[in-house]
Scaffold this active site. Structure first.
Site, PDB file in Angstrom:
ATOM      1  CB  ALA A  30     -28.031 -28.757 -20.653  1.00  0.00           C
ATOM      2  CB  SER A  39     -19.438 -27.623 -21.940  1.00  0.00           C
ATOM      3  OG  SER A  39     -20.798 -27.312 -21.952  1.00  0.00           O
ATOM      4  N   GLY A  81     -20.173 -23.848 -21.645  1.00  0.00           N
ATOM      5  CA  GLY A  81     -21.263 -23.697 -22.606  1.00  0.00           C
ATOM      6  C   GLY A  81     -22.637 -24.105 -22.115  1.00  0.00           C
ATOM      7  CD  GLU A  82     -23.781 -29.113 -22.967  1.00  0.00           C
ATOM      8  OE1 GLU A  82     -24.608 -29.664 -23.711  1.00  0.00           O
ATOM      9  OE2 GLU A  82     -22.860 -29.731 -22.397  1.00  0.00           O
ATOM     10  N   PRO A  83     -23.574 -25.570 -18.578  1.00  0.00           N
ATOM     11  CG  PRO A  83     -21.736 -26.182 -17.267  1.00  0.00           C
ATOM     12  CD  PRO A  83     -22.120 -25.820 -18.669  1.00  0.00           C
TER      13      PRO A  83
END
Length: 591
Positions: free
Chosen positions: A229, A395, A545-547
């Site tokens: 992130a 991501s 992937g990150e959110p």
């Protein structure tokens, strides 16, 4: 300015700030001019100010940093290394030995986790292994012990925020000026890039007038680096704190003030991008329904009235991330080979590190070629097959490389189409006929995200992945211990290529590292139906992937509510992160 080096802890940045010990000559600045933001703050009916800080975080990937270096003939080298940046590793290895880059091949089958820590931290064992192998002309393996890995590698950047916010009587944000300080460590690493993430300091809220500034501090600590992130957990924590302060000032429930200030489709973010294909309000509405938030809140209040020691708190928080990343990162590479037995080999220019990339790429190829999933094999990422690739992260792997795979497959299908017709659709026979006719059966493609065809500005994010989480926590106010009672999440992932993988990423991103006892008793994830999609997305899916990691800010807000219930006060209490048991206990004692 840059000559002195100072000791800074994750909660005390004052010495470095006072000495102006920075990693750059100027801060990163986004948003309004100083004159405009001062005017907007002055015009606001209510002006608040404050500070908050958030500590660092260890990646704690399963596989520590490691490399195996194998000398070949003619001063050629094959390097098996745990890296998110194979092309970067290739050029660095060549530089160490003073040889051309084409003498070095980097191979990565998969990583045992990365989370950003293997973008630059991978160099620590690889450099010595390269030098040693060159000296003795034999293969050399270097694998860091967990202790050494933790001691030597960078972490998430601790951050300090100083802010002023102008609001109206309802708690509506009118103007925000925020100054962020990042603890960079002894070298630049990713720190100056992480500093640019101040442009996302509005998080998932709409702020009509905002200015964000960020300095990366130079300190005598480990050089901090990229982490899942990439600077957004810090800025989202800041906004979560700011909104809590606003809610306390206007005397409204936290969820109401958050809802009031949510960004909407078409709003302009601090970074300058329009919120395109953005579904946060829909996710927020759905998680309120899904979790039965109103009922949960009433039950929580009733529990707290009848419990002196144990208190509960419930809160909703949102997440947004603009994807893909405008600029050079919007390029993906793939090599697709059709073999005469009807099987398919694929090499993509990004790394599988547990995010399910290979599974999704296999599905994309199988769909594009109309072959069974079992016929497709993703081989290791290797720089002799896909060169000059971007770092794996952000991501965007499926977005960029999925397009490259699809285009390569379509190119190959076009070549064998006449033979498919002649062979009555028999794929294996068509391949043999195409080979006899000297039709290419392998294709390499490098593609970029299509913007012009869809009238998407160069600097806008084509779409936003968004979501909302409702979290219920329980706190023992005499020990500071806490646990998650329930978590309900609704995420917009577009038309999911693989719902099971996406739900796994959401669950893992939310929890990230805490031990198994922190997994909530009740944990549900729902994918939003009928969201907004960008036509240029691969099969209309969204990066994931990150959110989800950012949704964990809801835990902090829920803990705040539980602590305030025990304190019996409605004043605003500064609660820095991480909220350890000791900090929770100290906060509870501030009656």
């Amino acid at each position: 300015m840059l000559s002195r080096i100072f000791t800074v802890t994750s909660t005390n940045f004052q010495e470095a700030i006072a000495a102006r010990s920075y990693l750059s000559e100027k801060p990163e600045i986004y948003g309004k001019s100083e004159e405009d933001i001062e005017a907007a703050l002055k015009a606001a009916p209510i002006l608040l100010e404050g500070e908050c800080s958030i500590g660092g975080q260890e990646h704690m990937y399963f596989e520590t940093q490691s490399s195996v270096v194998v000398p070949m003939e003619n001063d050629e080298w094959t390097v098996y290394t745990s890296t998110q940046s194979p092309s970067d590793a290739q050029y660095l290895c060549a530089a160490i030995l003073g040889i051309p880059a084409n003498n070095v091949v980097i191979k990565v089958k998969r990583l045992g986790g990365g989370f950003g820590g293997k973008g630059t931290g991978d160099r620590i064992p690889r450099g010595p292994a390269m030098v040693a192998a060159n000296k003795i002309r034999k293969p050399v393996s270097c694998v860091l012990h967990r202790y050494d890995d933790v001691a030597a590698t960078g972490k998430r950047h601790p951050a300090l925020f100083k802010y002023r916010v102008g609001i109206d009587g309802d708690g509506r944000l009118l103007a925000v000026h925020v100054l962020e300080y990042l603890q960079g460590g002894y070298s630049t690493d990713h720190s100056l890039s992480v500093a640019t993430v101040i442009q996302y300091a509005d998080a998932c809220f709409h702020v009509p007038a905002m200015r964000g500034e960020c300095w990366a501090l130079k300190t005598n600590t480990t050089s901090n680096t990229a982490f899942r992130a990439y600077g957004r957990p810090q800025t989202f924590f800041f906004m979560e704190t700011l909104i809590a302060k606003v809610a306390q000032r206007v005397g409204r429930p936290l969820n109401e003030v958050k809802r009031l200030n949510l960004a909407r489709e078409g709003d302009i973010a601090l970074c300058g991008s329009r919120f395109n294909n953005f579904c946060l309000p829909e996710c927020w509405n759905e998680v309120e329904r899904f979790s039965q938030f109103d009922k949960l809140q009433k039950e929580c209040d009733a529990f707290n009235k009848n419990s002196a020691r144990i208190k509960r708190g419930v809160a909703i928080s949102g997440t947004v991330q603009g994807l893909t990343i405008p600029g050079f990162m919007e390029q993906g590479t793939a090599l697709v080979q059709l073999l005469l037995d009807g099987t398919v080999r694929i090499n993509v220019g990004t790394v599988e590190m547990g995010q399910g990339l290979n599974t999704k790429i296999t599905q994309i190829a199988a769909a594009a070629l109309n072959v069974p999933y079992e016929k497709v094999l993703i081989i290791e990422m290797a720089t002799d097959k896909t060169a000059n690739t971007v770092e794996s992260g952000g991501s965007i792997g499926t977005d960029i490389c999925g397009h490259a795979v699809k285009k390569a497959c379509e190119k190959l299908l076009e070549g064998i189409k006449p033979h498919m017709e002649q062979c009555d659709g028999d794929f294996v026979k068509a391949l043999a006929a195409a080979w006899m006719a000297k039709v290419p059966l392998q294709a390499s493609e490098t593609v970029s995200v299509e913007r012009k065809a869809h009238a998407m500005p160069d600097n806008d994010h084509p779409y936003f992945t968004s979501g909302a989480a409702c979290v219920l926590v329980e706190v023992d106010c005499l020990t500071g211990e806490h646990k998650l009672k329930s978590v309900d999440i609704v995420m917009d992932v577009g038309d999911s290529i693989n719902p099971a993988l996406d739900i796994g990423q959401i669950e893992g991103g939310f929890i990230q590292i805490p031990t198994v006892h922190m997994v909530p008793e009740h944990f549900r994830v729902k994918l939003l139906e009928k969201g907004r999609n960008y036509p240029g997305q691969i099969y209309r899916s969204k990066g994931i992937g990150e959110p989800p990691l950012l949704l964990a800010t809801a835990v902090h807000s829920a803990l705040r509510i539980a602590i305030d219930s025990y304190r019996g006060k409605d004043d605003f209490l500064r609660l820095d992160s991480p909220l350890t048991a000791k900090r929770i206990l100290e906060a509870c004692q501030q009656k």
